[in-house]
Design a protein around this motif. Structure first.
Motif: not given
Length: 183
Positions: A44-46, A49, A51, A95-96, A120, A122
């Protein structure tokens, strides 16, 4: 049932073994496909927003498939492997990272275990698209939550990852199987 012995009958890109089993005094022969383990992640690209999925030709399916990011397990380290695959395939730094589940793909004949993650991201770190030396021609696909839920998938690890997300979000999908407590 007890394993009595194993013999490599083919050792190429993948390995095949003959396995001798004993069951109630009877010896049974089976073949075993060893492709190594795999690590995969629903990404998921935070920032945007979306996927992020990959679309690539899969010779065993004889078609292009839309899939989550994944690759063959390296150094028996699923987390290191999936971070590397995310960078190679879609070009992002992680990132996560959250471990979701581990599962056998087809335990009746195959040794492969998939280590499934949710990641995640970004920021882009590289171009992505796969490695030329591995003959990867990967197209990156960004899907909104609604597009993700409405999409039909043919790849098992992707179906499992999307179904996990759909359940986590409390959503429903007409394209994914649902279960009730009675099943």
């Amino acid at each position: 049932m007890k394993i009595k012995g194993k013999e490599i009958i083919y050792d190429g890109f993948y390995t095949f073994r003959k396995v001798l089993l004993e069951d109630k005094g009877e010896t049974i022969e089976r073949e075993q496909f060893d492709s190594g383990g795999a690590a995969a992640a629903l990404v998921y690209d935070t920032a945007k927003q979306h996927y992020l999925f990959v679309k690539q030709f899969r010779y065993s399916a004889e078609q292009d498939l839309l899939e989550i990011v994944g690759g063959v397990l390296e150094e028996n380290n699923p987390e290191k492997t999936i971070r590397k695959e995310i960078e190679e395939e879609i070009g992002y730094a992680v990132d996560n990272l959250e471990h979701v589940w581990d599962f056998y793909t087809s335990p009746g004949a195959c040794t492969e275990v998939v280590y499934l993650f949710y990641a995640e991201v970004s920021r882009k770190k590289a171009e992505g698209g796969g490695k030329d030396k591995e003959h990867e021609k990967i197209e990156i696909k960004a899907l909104t939550e609604d597009e993700l839920v409405g999409q039909r998938y043919r790849d098992a690890k992707t179906i499992i990852a999307v179904q996990w997300l759909v359940a986590k979000l409390g959503k429903k999908s007409s394209h994914l199987p649902t279960w009730t407590k009675s099943q």
